[in-house]
Structure formats: structure tokens, C-alpha cells
Design an enzyme around this catalytic site. Structure first.
Site, PDB file in Angstrom:
ATOM      1  N   HIS A  29     -18.251 -10.153  18.598  1.00 17.79           N
ATOM      2  CA  HIS A  29     -17.172 -10.191  17.741  1.00 17.79           C
ATOM      3  C   HIS A  29     -15.850  -9.419  18.548  1.00 17.79           C
ATOM      4  O   HIS A  29     -14.855 -10.020  18.960  1.00 17.79           O
ATOM      5  CB  HIS A  29     -17.306  -9.309  16.518  1.00 17.79           C
ATOM      6  CG  HIS A  29     -16.223  -9.011  15.637  1.00 17.79           C
ATOM      7  ND1 HIS A  29     -16.282  -9.772  14.514  1.00 17.79           N
ATOM      8  CD2 HIS A  29     -15.282  -8.159  15.737  1.00 17.79           C
ATOM      9  CE1 HIS A  29     -15.014  -9.456  13.706  1.00 17.79           C
ATOM     10  NE2 HIS A  29     -14.346  -8.516  14.544  1.00 17.79           N
ATOM     11  N   GLU A  30     -16.155  -8.018  19.235  1.00 15.36           N
ATOM     12  CA  GLU A  30     -15.097  -7.615  20.022  1.00 15.36           C
ATOM     13  C   GLU A  30     -14.688  -8.231  21.300  1.00 15.36           C
ATOM     14  O   GLU A  30     -13.563  -8.269  21.626  1.00 15.36           O
ATOM     15  CB  GLU A  30     -15.554  -6.163  20.109  1.00 15.36           C
ATOM     16  CG  GLU A  30     -15.812  -5.199  18.937  1.00 15.36           C
ATOM     17  CD  GLU A  30     -14.578  -5.172  18.116  1.00 15.36           C
ATOM     18  OE1 GLU A  30     -13.469  -5.348  18.553  1.00 15.36           O
ATOM     19  OE2 GLU A  30     -14.902  -5.185  16.856  1.00 15.36           O
ATOM     20  N   HIS A  33     -11.954 -10.683  20.233  1.00 16.63           N
ATOM     21  CA  HIS A  33     -10.680 -10.233  20.382  1.00 16.63           C
ATOM     22  C   HIS A  33     -10.251  -9.883  21.871  1.00 16.63           C
ATOM     23  O   HIS A  33      -9.036 -10.437  21.955  1.00 16.63           O
ATOM     24  CB  HIS A  33     -10.770  -8.788  19.684  1.00 16.63           C
ATOM     25  CG  HIS A  33     -10.757  -8.792  18.241  1.00 16.63           C
ATOM     26  ND1 HIS A  33     -10.020  -9.287  17.250  1.00 16.63           N
ATOM     27  CD2 HIS A  33     -11.836  -8.176  17.385  1.00 16.63           C
ATOM     28  CE1 HIS A  33     -10.270  -8.950  16.121  1.00 16.63           C
ATOM     29  NE2 HIS A  33     -11.355  -8.250  15.904  1.00 16.63           N
ATOM     30  N   GLU A  59      -8.248 -12.099  13.962  1.00 12.85           N
ATOM     31  CA  GLU A  59     -10.012 -11.917  13.316  1.00 12.85           C
ATOM     32  C   GLU A  59     -10.574 -13.409  13.602  1.00 12.85           C
ATOM     33  O   GLU A  59     -11.606 -13.591  13.567  1.00 12.85           O
ATOM     34  CB  GLU A  59      -9.757 -11.632  11.905  1.00 12.85           C
ATOM     35  CG  GLU A  59      -9.687 -10.146  11.645  1.00 12.85           C
ATOM     36  CD  GLU A  59     -10.463  -9.207  12.595  1.00 12.85           C
ATOM     37  OE1 GLU A  59     -11.838  -9.488  12.815  1.00 12.85           O
ATOM     38  OE2 GLU A  59     -10.245  -8.077  12.944  1.00 12.85           O
TER      39      GLU A  59
END
Length: 266
Positions: A29-30, A33, A59
Site C-alpha cells: 500500500h505505502e 503512494h 489513495e
């Protein structure tokens, strides 16, 4: 994820010794980003055009990589043998199919970041409603835990045992970002489906390449169509420019029905 320049982007994650998917999917997830920030045009360094255009678009990239790639069957057809090799005692007897089903299990949960793709947006809706009530003066902060617990009981059928499982689980409100943060996660979910569907339409080989462990085609498409533009376009302009239509829920619904239709009768 935090960034100090286009070339200096850093991520952190959470680790539980007895819960593999926390570190695994939080890291993916990170990294989503981070890829967005790293993909900005170098010409934007030091200008207001550098960075992500909105929390929703940001997101969309973290959720795209976490869910549509990281929780896909193709991804684990490629990488599950490696994971088994590291955790042979725990996973040696677990098939790829069983593992894939386990990481996509739909269930009621107390923690937003642990929620599956089907129920995740319910967590966001609860926060949005409570946040709006606080901003409008209809809900006092001291009454938030009780209101939170009642909404979780009504909407998800679970009740937090402690505030750390309830109203205190997210850092966002308590670092001053009240008034417009949480809905970015749901907007990101919708955008991620719309972006990914468009990417696959333009490059039908993407799912096959993911199964081979090759993310270059998808990453190049995202970089060309989204990342490099930084804040050059508004979120509305970017979505229409990339997908040819305004933001719509339809791709997300198609994605959820197709993926979870394999596991459940829907």
C-alpha cells in the site's frame, strides 16, 4: 509514506509477529503512494506541481497496488512459492488457492485498515458521518466513542472492546486533518478500479504480465498517464483525461462482483 523531494521518498509499515498480512499489504500500500511521488516529472521538482493532486487520487494508487495487484490471483500464482519458502512451517501445507481465498476473505471487522475490499467503504462511511456531525456541532468530541460504537454495532454488527479498537484507531483526526480526509479512501477505491480497468483495456497483457512477476507494463502506463503529471490537472480533469469519462462507481462494482463472485454467491 513521506517525501522530501521527487527522488527522496520513504515508507514505513506495521509488523505483527503472528500476522503476516499486516506488514505485507501495508508495505505494498505505502509503496503505491511512493511510486506516485517518484513518478512525478523531474521538471516539477521544487514547484507547486510536484506531488499528488488529491488524497483520493493518491489513495487510488496505494489501493490499486495493494488490492488489484497485491491481492490478485495472478500475483500469488507467481510469488506464493517464494513466500512458502520463507514461511515453510506455516504455509508449506497451504495451497495457493487456499491462501488466495484467505487474504480475500470477507468478514466483519473493527479495524479499517484490516477490512476487506467489500466492507472497507462501510468503515469510511461511518467516519464521514461522524466527522460531519462533529464539524456541524451536532456531536461533541466527548460523545464520539459512544456514537462510534453504536454505528459499528448497527452497520457492521461488531462493537469495539476498547477505544483503541474504536474511535482512537485512526491517527487522522488527532493530527489535525479533520474535515475531508476519510472519504479520500473510498474515492481512491473507486478511482483505482476505473484506472485499472482502463489500463487493462489499453494493455490486455497486464494480468498475464503480473502473473509472470512483471509489473513494467502497468507501472509504465500509470507513470505516463497519472504519475508524471503531479498536480498539473485537478482530480476531475485527470480522471476524465485518463479514462475518458467522469468518476463512476461502475468499474468498482464490476471488479468486486467478478472477483468475489468466485468465492461467494452474489
Amino acid at each position: 509514506m513521506t517525501n522530501f523531494s521527487i527522488d527522496d521518498v520513504r515508507i514505513t509499515t506495521r509488523v505483527y509477529e503472528d500476522h503476516l498480512d499486516q506488514a505485507l499489504f501495508s508495505s505494498i500500500h505505502e509503496a503505491g503512494h511512493a511510486l506516485y511521488e517518484l513518478g512525478n516529472s523531474p521538471e516539477f521538482e521544487g514547484t507547486l506541481l510536484a506531488g499528488g493532486i488529491s488524497s483520493g487520487v493518491h489513495e487510488s494508487q496505494s489501493r490499486l497496488w495493494e488490492n488489484m495487484v497485491g491481492r490478485s490471483r495472478g500475483f500469488w500464482e507467481c510469488f506464493y512459492p517464494q513466500l512458502q519458502g520463507v514461511f515453510l512451517r506455516q504455509l508449506g501445507h497451504v495451497s495457493t488457492d487456499a491462501f488466495y481465498r484467505a487474504i480475500n476473505k470477507v468478514s466483519r471487522s473493527l479495524i479499517r485498515t484490516d477490512a476487506d475490499e467489500v466492507t472497507y467503504n462501510l468503515h469510511v462511511a461511518i467516519r464521514f458521518d461522524l466527522e460531519l456531525a462533529m464539524v456541524e456541532g451536532k456531536l461533541a468530541v466527548r460523545d464520539l466513542p459512544e456514537a462510534w460504537n453504536e454505528r459499528y454495532k448497527t452497520d457492521l454488527g461488531v462493537v469495539p472492546a476498547t477505544d483503541s479498537e474504536g474511535a482512537m484507531q485512526d491517527v487522522h483526526w488527532y493530527v489535525g486533518t479533520i474535515g475531508g480526509m476519510f472519504q479520500g479512501y473510498t474515492l481512491g477505491n473507486l478511482m483505482s478500479a476505473q484506472f485499472y480497468e482502463t489500463a487493462v483495456k489499453n494493455n490486455p497483457e497486464i494480468p498475464v504480465e503480473i502473473e509472470r512477476g512483471n509489473f513494467t507494463v502497468l507501472h509504465d502506463w500509470l507513470k505516463q498517464n497519472i504519475y508524471q503529471h503531479g498536480r498539473k490537472y485537478t482530480a476531475v480533469e485527470l480522471i476524465d483525461r485518463v479514462t475518458g469519462s467522469p468518476l463512476t462507481i461502475d468499474p468498482f462494482i464490476r471488479y468486486i462482483r467478478h472477483k468475489y463472485g468466485e468465492f461467494y454467491v452474489i
